[in-house]
Design a protein around this motif. Structure first.
Motif, PDB file in Angstrom:
ATOM      1  N   TRP A 120       6.688  13.885 -11.551  1.00  0.00           N
ATOM      2  CA  TRP A 120       6.564  13.208 -10.250  1.00  0.00           C
ATOM      3  C   TRP A 120       5.560  12.078 -10.355  1.00  0.00           C
ATOM      4  CZ3 TRP A 120       9.692  14.621  -6.228  1.00  0.00           C
ATOM      5  CH2 TRP A 120      10.368  15.842  -6.349  1.00  0.00           C
ATOM      6  N   ILE A 121       5.818  10.982  -9.615  1.00  0.00           N
ATOM      7  CA  ILE A 121       4.862   9.870  -9.609  1.00  0.00           C
ATOM      8  C   ILE A 121       4.267   9.723  -8.202  1.00  0.00           C
ATOM      9  CG2 ILE A 121       6.011   8.672 -11.503  1.00  0.00           C
ATOM     10  CD1 ILE A 121       6.986   6.614  -9.394  1.00  0.00           C
ATOM     11  N   ALA A 122       3.046   9.240  -8.173  1.00  0.00           N
ATOM     12  CA  ALA A 122       2.350   9.027  -6.903  1.00  0.00           C
ATOM     13  C   ALA A 122       2.939   7.820  -6.174  1.00  0.00           C
ATOM     14  CB  ALA A 122       0.866   8.806  -7.155  1.00  0.00           C
ATOM     15  N   GLY A 175       0.784  -1.227   0.000  1.00  0.00           N
ATOM     16  CA  GLY A 175       0.000   0.000   0.000  1.00  0.00           C
ATOM     17  C   GLY A 175       0.817   1.279   0.000  1.00  0.00           C
ATOM     18  N   ALA A 176       0.224   2.334  -0.581  1.00  0.00           N
ATOM     19  CA  ALA A 176       0.881   3.630  -0.695  1.00  0.00           C
ATOM     20  C   ALA A 176       1.167   4.243   0.668  1.00  0.00           C
ATOM     21  CB  ALA A 176       0.032   4.580  -1.533  1.00  0.00           C
ATOM     22  N   ALA A 177       0.302   4.012   1.643  1.00  0.00           N
ATOM     23  CA  ALA A 177       0.510   4.591   2.973  1.00  0.00           C
ATOM     24  C   ALA A 177       1.824   4.094   3.578  1.00  0.00           C
ATOM     25  CB  ALA A 177      -0.653   4.252   3.885  1.00  0.00           C
ATOM     26  N   GLY A 236       8.995   7.704   3.188  1.00  0.00           N
ATOM     27  CA  GLY A 236       9.380   8.962   2.548  1.00  0.00           C
ATOM     28  C   GLY A 236      10.818   9.049   2.119  1.00  0.00           C
ATOM     29  N   LYS A 237      11.584   9.964   2.741  1.00  0.00           N
ATOM     30  CA  LYS A 237      12.961  10.241   2.341  1.00  0.00           C
ATOM     31  C   LYS A 237      13.909   9.076   2.558  1.00  0.00           C
ATOM     32  CE  LYS A 237      12.794  15.201   2.786  1.00  0.00           C
ATOM     33  NZ  LYS A 237      13.335  16.391   3.421  1.00  0.00           N
ATOM     34  N   GLY A 285       4.722  13.658  -0.649  1.00  0.00           N
ATOM     35  CA  GLY A 285       4.100  12.366  -0.935  1.00  0.00           C
ATOM     36  C   GLY A 285       4.300  11.866  -2.347  1.00  0.00           C
ATOM     37  N   LYS A 286       5.107  12.561  -3.152  1.00  0.00           N
ATOM     38  CA  LYS A 286       5.378  12.126  -4.523  1.00  0.00           C
ATOM     39  C   LYS A 286       6.861  11.847  -4.674  1.00  0.00           C
ATOM     40  CE  LYS A 286       1.438  14.109  -6.654  1.00  0.00           C
ATOM     41  NZ  LYS A 286       0.790  13.646  -7.820  1.00  0.00           N
ATOM     42  N   PHE A 287       7.169  11.055  -5.675  1.00  0.00           N
ATOM     43  CA  PHE A 287       8.543  10.604  -5.883  1.00  0.00           C
ATOM     44  C   PHE A 287       9.020  10.941  -7.290  1.00  0.00           C
ATOM     45  CE2 PHE A 287       6.829   8.132  -2.469  1.00  0.00           C
ATOM     46  CZ  PHE A 287       7.884   8.005  -1.581  1.00  0.00           C
TER      47      PHE A 287
END
Length: 109
Positions: A88-90, A31-33, A39-40, A69-71
């Motif tokens: 940027w991608i989600a 999952g994205a969460a 994050g970093k 929240g994007k990469f």
């Protein structure tokens, strides 16, 4: 990250780190969460991406930047198609983190 699997590299976008035919051991992200939470700390790591508009196609790229929240991801080779094209991608598009290469592809002279 709870599941493990493999992906086969099928192009040269990650040269010289990975080449066509290499097999990579991957920790799939649940999952994205979960990804946003790290994050970093994922900066510099090689990840597996599944673009929303191309389901079922896995791409291997390196995380270069994280913001809101994007990469930002790039292949190691200059001719790679990546965030230099997409932007940027989600977080939900990053589906796994490469742990190591467990089998090398054949070197072409």
């Amino acid at each position: 990250m709870s599941k493990f699997g493999t992906v086969k590299v099928s192009c040269g976008s990650m040269l010289p780190a990975y080449r066509d035919g290499d097999w990579l051991f991957v920790s799939w992200i649940d999952g994205a969460a979960a990804l946003e939470a790290v994050g970093k700390s994922i900066l510099g790591k090689v990840v597996v991406i599944e673009r929303e508009e191309r389901p079922g196609i896995f791409l291997v790229k390196r995380v270069q930047k994280f913001h809101s929240g994007k990469f930002w991801v790039e292949g190691d080779a200059n001719e790679s198609t990546d965030s230099r094209t997409w932007g940027w991608i989600a977080a939900e598009e990053i589906v796994g983190v490469v742990l190591f290469r467990y089998k090398r592809g054949k070197k072409i002279a």
